[in-house]
Motif scaffolding. Structure first.
Motif, PDB file in Angstrom:
ATOM      1  N   SER A   1     -39.218 -12.793  33.696  1.00 51.67           N
ATOM      2  CA  SER A   1     -38.770 -14.356  34.190  1.00 51.67           C
ATOM      3  C   SER A   1     -37.466 -14.539  34.279  1.00 51.67           C
ATOM      4  N   GLN A   2     -36.361 -13.199  34.084  1.00 54.17           N
ATOM      5  CA  GLN A   2     -35.055 -13.565  34.907  1.00 54.17           C
ATOM      6  C   GLN A   2     -35.107 -13.614  36.145  1.00 54.17           C
TER       7      GLN A   2
ATOM      8  N   ARG B   1     -39.060 -26.868  27.213  1.00 54.61           N
ATOM      9  CA  ARG B   1     -38.915 -25.504  25.925  1.00 54.61           C
ATOM     10  C   ARG B   1     -38.210 -24.171  26.734  1.00 54.61           C
ATOM     11  N   SER B   2     -38.080 -23.451  25.269  1.00 52.66           N
ATOM     12  CA  SER B   2     -36.918 -22.220  26.176  1.00 52.66           C
ATOM     13  C   SER B   2     -37.663 -21.387  25.042  1.00 52.66           C
ATOM     14  N   SER B   3     -37.228 -20.025  25.725  1.00 52.94           N
ATOM     15  CA  SER B   3     -37.286 -18.950  24.819  1.00 52.94           C
ATOM     16  C   SER B   3     -35.882 -18.924  24.195  1.00 52.94           C
ATOM     17  N   ARG B   4     -35.677 -17.483  23.030  1.00 53.49           N
ATOM     18  CA  ARG B   4     -34.386 -17.651  22.665  1.00 53.49           C
ATOM     19  C   ARG B   4     -33.622 -16.733  24.465  1.00 53.49           C
ATOM     20  N   GLU B   5     -34.337 -15.704  24.164  1.00 54.61           N
ATOM     21  CA  GLU B   5     -34.097 -14.676  25.701  1.00 54.61           C
ATOM     22  C   GLU B   5     -33.119 -15.514  26.887  1.00 54.61           C
ATOM     23  N   HIS B   6     -33.496 -16.689  27.098  1.00 52.52           N
ATOM     24  CA  HIS B   6     -33.745 -17.277  28.498  1.00 52.52           C
ATOM     25  C   HIS B   6     -33.461 -18.604  28.203  1.00 52.52           C
ATOM     26  N   PHE B   7     -32.605 -18.896  27.223  1.00 53.93           N
ATOM     27  CA  PHE B   7     -32.057 -20.139  27.192  1.00 53.93           C
ATOM     28  C   PHE B   7     -30.222 -20.596  27.218  1.00 53.93           C
ATOM     29  N   ALA B   8     -29.894 -19.326  27.364  1.00 50.00           N
ATOM     30  CA  ALA B   8     -28.187 -19.436  27.966  1.00 50.00           C
ATOM     31  C   ALA B   8     -28.433 -19.626  29.545  1.00 50.00           C
ATOM     32  N   GLY B   9     -29.572 -18.934  29.890  1.00 47.70           N
ATOM     33  CA  GLY B   9     -30.050 -18.665  31.738  1.00 47.70           C
ATOM     34  C   GLY B   9     -30.266 -20.168  31.963  1.00 47.70           C
ATOM     35  N   LEU B  10     -31.827 -21.163  31.139  1.00 46.23           N
ATOM     36  CA  LEU B  10     -31.615 -21.957  31.238  1.00 46.23           C
ATOM     37  C   LEU B  10     -30.137 -23.149  31.603  1.00 46.23           C
ATOM     38  N   ILE B  11     -29.488 -23.179  30.079  1.00 45.00           N
ATOM     39  CA  ILE B  11     -28.356 -24.088  30.249  1.00 45.00           C
ATOM     40  C   ILE B  11     -27.763 -23.600  31.694  1.00 45.00           C
ATOM     41  N   ALA B  12     -27.507 -22.177  32.430  1.00 47.07           N
ATOM     42  CA  ALA B  12     -27.031 -22.600  33.065  1.00 47.07           C
ATOM     43  C   ALA B  12     -27.000 -22.486  34.769  1.00 47.07           C
TER      44      ALA B  12
ATOM     45  N   PHE C   1     -33.272 -33.109  27.212  1.00 45.41           N
ATOM     46  CA  PHE C   1     -33.760 -32.476  25.886  1.00 45.41           C
ATOM     47  C   PHE C   1     -34.213 -31.561  26.139  1.00 45.41           C
ATOM     48  N   ALA C   2     -33.358 -29.902  25.424  1.00 50.67           N
ATOM     49  CA  ALA C   2     -33.732 -28.168  26.299  1.00 50.67           C
ATOM     50  C   ALA C   2     -33.795 -27.909  24.552  1.00 50.67           C
ATOM     51  N   ASP C   3     -35.458 -27.119  24.077  1.00 51.71           N
ATOM     52  CA  ASP C   3     -35.648 -26.602  23.214  1.00 51.71           C
ATOM     53  C   ASP C   3     -35.061 -25.544  22.736  1.00 51.71           C
ATOM     54  N   VAL C   4     -35.260 -24.772  21.920  1.00 50.40           N
ATOM     55  CA  VAL C   4     -35.090 -23.930  21.215  1.00 50.40           C
ATOM     56  C   VAL C   4     -35.445 -23.451  20.220  1.00 50.40           C
ATOM     57  N   ASP C   5     -36.021 -22.237  19.600  1.00 52.47           N
ATOM     58  CA  ASP C   5     -35.603 -21.652  18.195  1.00 52.47           C
ATOM     59  C   ASP C   5     -34.311 -21.776  17.807  1.00 52.47           C
TER      60      ASP C   5
ATOM     61  N   GLN D   1     -23.591 -18.770  24.932  1.00 55.54           N
ATOM     62  CA  GLN D   1     -23.542 -17.272  24.547  1.00 55.54           C
ATOM     63  C   GLN D   1     -24.766 -16.888  24.458  1.00 55.54           C
ATOM     64  N   GLY D   2     -25.734 -17.664  24.036  1.00 61.51           N
ATOM     65  CA  GLY D   2     -27.113 -16.468  24.203  1.00 61.51           C
ATOM     66  C   GLY D   2     -27.414 -16.357  22.726  1.00 61.51           C
ATOM     67  N   LEU D   3     -28.448 -16.571  22.154  1.00 63.36           N
ATOM     68  CA  LEU D   3     -29.220 -15.789  21.201  1.00 63.36           C
ATOM     69  C   LEU D   3     -30.546 -14.746  21.163  1.00 63.36           C
ATOM     70  N   PRO D   4     -30.116 -13.608  20.121  1.00 59.93           N
ATOM     71  CA  PRO D   4     -30.692 -12.820  20.121  1.00 59.93           C
ATOM     72  C   PRO D   4     -32.249 -13.001  19.615  1.00 59.93           C
ATOM     73  N   PRO D   5     -32.711 -11.868  19.534  1.00 58.15           N
ATOM     74  CA  PRO D   5     -34.155 -11.521  19.331  1.00 58.15           C
ATOM     75  C   PRO D   5     -34.273 -12.288  17.615  1.00 58.15           C
TER      76      PRO D   5
END
Length: 455
Positions: free
Chosen positions: A192-193, A257-268, A304-308, A321-325
């Protein structure tokens, strides 16, 4: 909610603005009493599409009067001068601009996705001249003028200017090219990156030729189109709105909706498109989700950007800052596991548009599009999803989720047989200029749409 968390979220609260809403409603009603065609179109919008005219007002232009301007100031409108006009905007509420000027003209302009489409839908032919060339960033046209009153339609593509700027042949070619690039962009990647990198490259190429705001407008037109193809409720409602010439001019916000792994990338990527972070949401310890609201001020697009999310993370800069698994997936994470990133192959989770809440739900119900139980029913805010569109799920995604313990064998078999809940259209009504969201209601609907709860 603990005190620290309350302090983090409190500065972003929005409040209803009933006094300002009353003033705007009074000004619009006074105009409609003198403009029967506008009132007639308003009736048609509600009857045929479930949409309210007042939610589509782009701006009102009125003669300068000390009493009016004092009332605007008293009701929270700030102002600035532009080309001999005074422009009034309300920072705390969702209201149209009010333009005051030194002559006697009174004008109401409605926002539409395409002026040409609106003119045709409302029975106007090529004798009605459009100000602004094809594919220009601003276009407008008069539908009616009499006795010092004018009724106009305006389309905007990332510009809040009043007069359409000149458009060059090079810009027309660039708009056509980049619009097609966004509509055709590759969304499926092994990693996905790579998809985020690819989208960023397309966006930067468009910005270099068209600027941030115009690029943002083109990008989200393509996002809505992709989502619409994957959602029957969207196609039904879009056909109704096309019949009256609106397109998606009544959009309120777009939800990723975003995974935690790619949330910071989505915001960027969204910040590349000119979005700024607005309020944050946290659904509570039991809900396991959070969200970042973003706004593009010149395009007037809200995300509206959702994430766990865990309780400890919301007080930090989780958007950057990014979200770890995590060992377990919440509703949002599982949706992404089953369908992919909303920014990529899955598409928007939902588009929320502004309607006459009761009329839209009743009209869609008669067409076989049923709404879920409202998750917000306040005097100033009403919200409900249409029933979810079910999507088939790739076997590889099911096997991966099963192997990692995210789902049970029974759930895996259910997803194989029935698919999993995918996207929605959201029906919303805002009153009193309220710009915010119902955090409790959102938590309930997120939990209710968890694929693990489907039967």
């Amino acid at each position: 909610m603990n005190a620290r968390l309350a302090d983090v979220l409190a500065p972003f609260g929005w409040e209803p603005q009933p006094a300002a809403a009353g003033l705007v409603g009074e000004l619009v009603a006074a105009f409609l009493r003198h403009c029967a065609p506008a009132a007639s179109i308003g009736g048609r919008l509600r009857a045929e599409a479930g949409v309210r005219l007042i939610d589509l007002v782009d701006h009102l232009a009125l003669p300068s009067e000390d009493i009016l301007e004092q009332r605007l100031a008293d009701h929270g409108f700030g102002h600035f001068d532009r080309d001999g006009w005074t422009v009034w905007r309300h920072a705390e509420g969702l209201f149209p601009e009010i333009h005051t000027h030194a002559n006697t003209l009174r004008r109401l302009a409605v926002k539409v996705e395409s002026v040409a489409d609106f003119l045709v839908a409302q029975g106007h032919d090529d004798r009605t001249l459009i100000d602004g060339g094809p594919l220009a960033q601003v276009r407008k046209a008069p539908l009616w003028a009499e006795g010092g009153y004018e009724f106009w339609a305006v389309e905007r593509h990332g510009s809040r200017e009043y007069d359409p700027p000149l458009v060059t042949l090079g810009q027309i070619e660039s708009v056509a090219w980049h619009r097609e690039c966004f509509r055709r962009r590759q969304r499926r990647f092994g990693d996905s990156q790579e998809g985020f990198v690819h989208a960023t490259q397309l966006i930067r190429a468009a910005i270099a030729e068209l600027g941030v705001d115009w690029t943002c407008d083109l990008f989200f037109a393509a996002e809505r189109e992709y989502w619409q193809r994957r959602n029957r409720a969207a196609r039904v409602q879009r056909s109704r709105q096309d019949a009256v010439g609106l397109g998606w001019a009544n959009h309120d916000h777009h939800t990723y909706r975003s995974s935690r792994e790619h949330f910071a990338g989505l915001i960027a990527v969204l910040e590349e498109l000119g979005f700024v972070c607005r309020e944050r949401f946290y659904g509570g310890r039991e809900s396991g989700w959070g969200a970042q609201v973003l706004e593009q001020p010149n395009c007037r697009i809200v995300i509206f950007a959702d994430v766990d999310m865990t309780p400890a993370e919301v007080s930090g800069d989780f958007a950057h800052q990014g979200l770890p698994p995590q060992p377990r997936l919440g509703t949002v994470g599982l949706w992404c596991q089953l369908h992919g990133e909303a920014f990529l192959e899955a598409g928007l989770h939902h588009l929320e548009c502004q309607f006459d809440f009761g009329a839209a739900r009743e009209q869609l119900h008669k067409l076989g599009v049923h709404a879920m139980r409202p998750f917000t029913d306040f005097p100033h805010l009403k919200q409900a999803f249409t029933e979810g569109e079910f999507w088939s799920v790739d076997e590889g995604r099911i096997e991966q989720a099963l192997a990692r313990g995210f789902i049970t064998p029974e759930q895996a078999e259910l997803f194989r047989q029935a698919g999993a809940i995918g996207s929605h259209l959201e029906i919303l009504q805002r009153d009193d200029g309220y710009k915010g969201f119902n955090q409790t209601g959102i938590s309930e609907i997120i939990a209710h749409t968890d694929p693990r709860r489907q039967s």
